[in-house]
Write a protein that holds these residues in place. Structure first.
Motif, PDB file in Angstrom:
ATOM      1  N   VAL A   1      -4.669   2.606 -15.770  1.00 23.91           N
ATOM      2  CA  VAL A   1      -4.023   1.732 -14.792  1.00 23.91           C
ATOM      3  C   VAL A   1      -2.575   1.536 -15.214  1.00 23.91           C
ATOM      4  O   VAL A   1      -2.288   1.087 -16.318  1.00 23.91           O
ATOM      5  N   VAL A   2      -1.668   1.930 -14.334  1.00 26.31           N
ATOM      6  CA  VAL A   2      -0.241   1.877 -14.643  1.00 26.31           C
ATOM      7  C   VAL A   2       0.431   0.904 -13.676  1.00 26.31           C
ATOM      8  O   VAL A   2       0.229   0.981 -12.463  1.00 26.31           O
ATOM      9  N   ARG A   3       1.195   0.007 -14.220  1.00 29.62           N
ATOM     10  CA  ARG A   3       1.913  -0.947 -13.386  1.00 29.62           C
ATOM     11  C   ARG A   3       3.122  -0.270 -12.732  1.00 29.62           C
ATOM     12  O   ARG A   3       3.927   0.367 -13.419  1.00 29.62           O
ATOM     13  N   ARG A   4       3.224  -0.392 -11.423  1.00 28.17           N
ATOM     14  CA  ARG A   4       4.353   0.204 -10.724  1.00 28.17           C
ATOM     15  C   ARG A   4       5.627  -0.589 -10.952  1.00 28.17           C
ATOM     16  O   ARG A   4       5.593  -1.806 -11.114  1.00 28.17           O
ATOM     17  N   THR A   5       6.733   0.115 -10.947  1.00 31.37           N
ATOM     18  CA  THR A   5       8.017  -0.557 -11.088  1.00 31.37           C
ATOM     19  C   THR A   5       8.374  -1.263  -9.783  1.00 31.37           C
ATOM     20  O   THR A   5       7.794  -0.988  -8.723  1.00 31.37           O
ATOM     21  N   GLN A   6       9.348  -2.148  -9.856  1.00 29.01           N
ATOM     22  CA  GLN A   6       9.810  -2.839  -8.659  1.00 29.01           C
ATOM     23  C   GLN A   6      10.329  -1.842  -7.623  1.00 29.01           C
ATOM     24  O   GLN A   6      10.090  -1.995  -6.424  1.00 29.01           O
ATOM     25  N   ALA A   7      11.030  -0.826  -8.085  1.00 28.93           N
ATOM     26  CA  ALA A   7      11.552   0.191  -7.161  1.00 28.93           C
ATOM     27  C   ALA A   7      10.422   0.931  -6.468  1.00 28.93           C
ATOM     28  O   ALA A   7      10.497   1.225  -5.261  1.00 28.93           O
ATOM     29  N   GLU A   8       9.358   1.242  -7.214  1.00 30.09           N
ATOM     30  CA  GLU A   8       8.209   1.931  -6.620  1.00 30.09           C
ATOM     31  C   GLU A   8       7.503   1.049  -5.609  1.00 30.09           C
ATOM     32  O   GLU A   8       7.093   1.512  -4.537  1.00 30.09           O
ATOM     33  N   ARG A   9       7.366  -0.242  -5.937  1.00 25.77           N
ATOM     34  CA  ARG A   9       6.720  -1.170  -4.999  1.00 25.77           C
ATOM     35  C   ARG A   9       7.560  -1.318  -3.735  1.00 25.77           C
ATOM     36  O   ARG A   9       7.038  -1.369  -2.617  1.00 25.77           O
ATOM     37  N   SER A  10       8.876  -1.382  -3.909  1.00 25.34           N
ATOM     38  CA  SER A  10       9.766  -1.508  -2.765  1.00 25.34           C
ATOM     39  C   SER A  10       9.695  -0.267  -1.882  1.00 25.34           C
ATOM     40  O   SER A  10       9.637  -0.372  -0.642  1.00 25.34           O
TER      41      SER A  10
ATOM     42  N   ILE B   1       0.856  -4.591  12.153  1.00 28.20           N
ATOM     43  CA  ILE B   1       0.237  -3.285  11.932  1.00 28.20           C
ATOM     44  C   ILE B   1       0.285  -2.912  10.454  1.00 28.20           C
ATOM     45  O   ILE B   1      -0.680  -2.365   9.901  1.00 28.20           O
ATOM     46  N   ALA B   2       1.403  -3.215   9.815  1.00 30.83           N
ATOM     47  CA  ALA B   2       1.554  -2.878   8.391  1.00 30.83           C
ATOM     48  C   ALA B   2       0.724  -3.788   7.493  1.00 30.83           C
ATOM     49  O   ALA B   2       0.503  -3.460   6.322  1.00 30.83           O
ATOM     50  N   GLY B   3       0.289  -4.930   8.055  1.00 28.60           N
ATOM     51  CA  GLY B   3      -0.484  -5.865   7.248  1.00 28.60           C
ATOM     52  C   GLY B   3       0.352  -6.599   6.223  1.00 28.60           C
ATOM     53  O   GLY B   3      -0.122  -6.883   5.116  1.00 28.60           O
ATOM     54  N   VAL B   4       1.610  -6.901   6.597  1.00 30.14           N
ATOM     55  CA  VAL B   4       2.502  -7.618   5.686  1.00 30.14           C
ATOM     56  C   VAL B   4       3.035  -8.855   6.399  1.00 30.14           C
ATOM     57  O   VAL B   4       2.925  -8.992   7.620  1.00 30.14           O
ATOM     58  N   THR B   5       3.616  -9.746   5.645  1.00 35.29           N
ATOM     59  CA  THR B   5       4.182 -10.950   6.239  1.00 35.29           C
ATOM     60  C   THR B   5       5.518 -10.628   6.896  1.00 35.29           C
ATOM     61  O   THR B   5       6.174  -9.637   6.572  1.00 35.29           O
ATOM     62  N   ARG B   6       5.918 -11.485   7.822  1.00 35.71           N
ATOM     63  CA  ARG B   6       7.232 -11.309   8.455  1.00 35.71           C
ATOM     64  C   ARG B   6       8.331 -11.414   7.415  1.00 35.71           C
ATOM     65  O   ARG B   6       9.339 -10.724   7.495  1.00 35.71           O
ATOM     66  N   GLY B   7       8.116 -12.267   6.411  1.00 32.56           N
ATOM     67  CA  GLY B   7       9.127 -12.400   5.360  1.00 32.56           C
ATOM     68  C   GLY B   7       9.327 -11.105   4.605  1.00 32.56           C
ATOM     69  O   GLY B   7      10.461 -10.720   4.296  1.00 32.56           O
ATOM     70  N   ALA B   8       8.215 -10.413   4.302  1.00 32.74           N
ATOM     71  CA  ALA B   8       8.305  -9.135   3.596  1.00 32.74           C
ATOM     72  C   ALA B   8       9.003  -8.099   4.454  1.00 32.74           C
ATOM     73  O   ALA B   8       9.811  -7.299   3.963  1.00 32.74           O
ATOM     74  N   GLN B   9       8.687  -8.133   5.752  1.00 35.00           N
ATOM     75  CA  GLN B   9       9.327  -7.176   6.658  1.00 35.00           C
ATOM     76  C   GLN B   9      10.834  -7.424   6.746  1.00 35.00           C
ATOM     77  O   GLN B   9      11.638  -6.500   6.656  1.00 35.00           O
ATOM     78  N   ILE B  10      11.217  -8.687   6.893  1.00 32.47           N
ATOM     79  CA  ILE B  10      12.632  -9.039   7.020  1.00 32.47           C
ATOM     80  C   ILE B  10      13.392  -8.731   5.733  1.00 32.47           C
ATOM     81  O   ILE B  10      14.570  -8.376   5.758  1.00 32.47           O
ATOM     82  N   HIS B  11      12.699  -8.846   4.595  1.00 40.28           N
ATOM     83  CA  HIS B  11      13.344  -8.554   3.318  1.00 40.28           C
ATOM     84  C   HIS B  11      13.832  -7.107   3.277  1.00 40.28           C
ATOM     85  O   HIS B  11      14.893  -6.809   2.716  1.00 40.28           O
ATOM     86  N   HIS B  12      13.059  -6.196   3.887  1.00 40.01           N
ATOM     87  CA  HIS B  12      13.410  -4.775   3.848  1.00 40.01           C
ATOM     88  C   HIS B  12      14.193  -4.334   5.079  1.00 40.01           C
ATOM     89  O   HIS B  12      15.076  -3.482   4.981  1.00 40.01           O
ATOM     90  N   PHE B  13      13.871  -4.894   6.221  1.00 41.08           N
ATOM     91  CA  PHE B  13      14.534  -4.525   7.473  1.00 41.08           C
ATOM     92  C   PHE B  13      14.761  -5.797   8.271  1.00 41.08           C
ATOM     93  O   PHE B  13      13.809  -6.416   8.748  1.00 41.08           O
TER      94      PHE B  13
END
Length: 210
Positions: A8-17, A48-60
């Motif tokens: 089990v390998v922890r993903r980096t922040q860049a990979e998660r993003s 559809i993506a199953g994410v919060t609006r906050g997460a969506q707005i953070h990226h787009f």
């Protein structure tokens, strides 16, 4: 976290993003297919993506940001699909038939439907049109390069390119008109009919089967 070789390998922040961006872009394409451009909204994409609006707005931050990124995403997917197909169309005795079948397969599925939604929307959206104008030559160039691999060293490369563009124009017209057709097999029949004429056009340019 992800599992690699049983660990089990922890993903980096860049990979998660990057994973989150891909998730949102895939959801954008899914929404374009299911709901059209007008029905594609940022809340719907987040759902559809199953994410919060906050997460969506953070990226787009806006629908335009998402759609512009989705254009690039779609272009990459369509290009990669063409490259994958390339490995299946080499060493074929009839390169013309193979090229026409390749074009048909390259224009099937949700990627093409989502692309058409963006094409239509771009008619009245200049910003969208500018982005599409930038990426479409890359996709078309990849398709043509894939077909050129069927006949390496053939001297009439410009003529080959012109025939391929003519075939793509015909195919795309057939597929767009099929969106309102209640017979799902009619588009293929129309393409087969067009291929008879396209083979005649190609006869003086492309190498034919013996």
């Amino acid at each position: 976290m992800v599992e690699v070789d049983g660990r089990v390998v922890r993903r980096t922040q860049a990979e998660r993003s990057a994973a989150m961006r891909t998730r949102l872009l895939d959801a954008t394409v899914e929404s374009l297919v299911a709901h059209g451009y007008a029905g594609t909204t940022t809340p719907r994409i987040a759902e559809i993506a199953g994410v919060t609006r906050g997460a969506q707005i953070h990226h787009f931050r806006s629908k335009e940001d998402l759609v512009v990124a989705a254009i690039e995403h779609l272009a990459q997917q369509r290009t990669q699909a063409a490259i994958r197909e390339l490995g299946q169309v080499q060493s074929i005795p009839d390169p013309v038939a193979t090229a026409l079948d390749f074009l048909w397969e390259a224009h099937q599925g949700p990627m093409f439907i989502a692309t058409v939604e963006l094409w239509v929307a771009a008619r009245t959206d200049r910003v969208l049109a500018q982005h599409i104008e930038r990426v479409e030559p890359v996709v078309n160039g990849t398709l043509i390069a894939a077909i050129a691999q069927l006949m390496p060293g053939h001297p009439a490369q410009k003529e080959i390119r012109n025939v391929v563009y003519t075939a793509m124009d015909a195919l795309r017209g057939i597929l767009v008109s099929s969106f309102i057709d209640d017979d799902p097999k009619r588009a293929r029949r129309r393409w087969d009919r067009a291929c008879v004429h396209l083979r005649q056009v190609a006869a003086g340019v492309l190498p034919q089967a013996d």
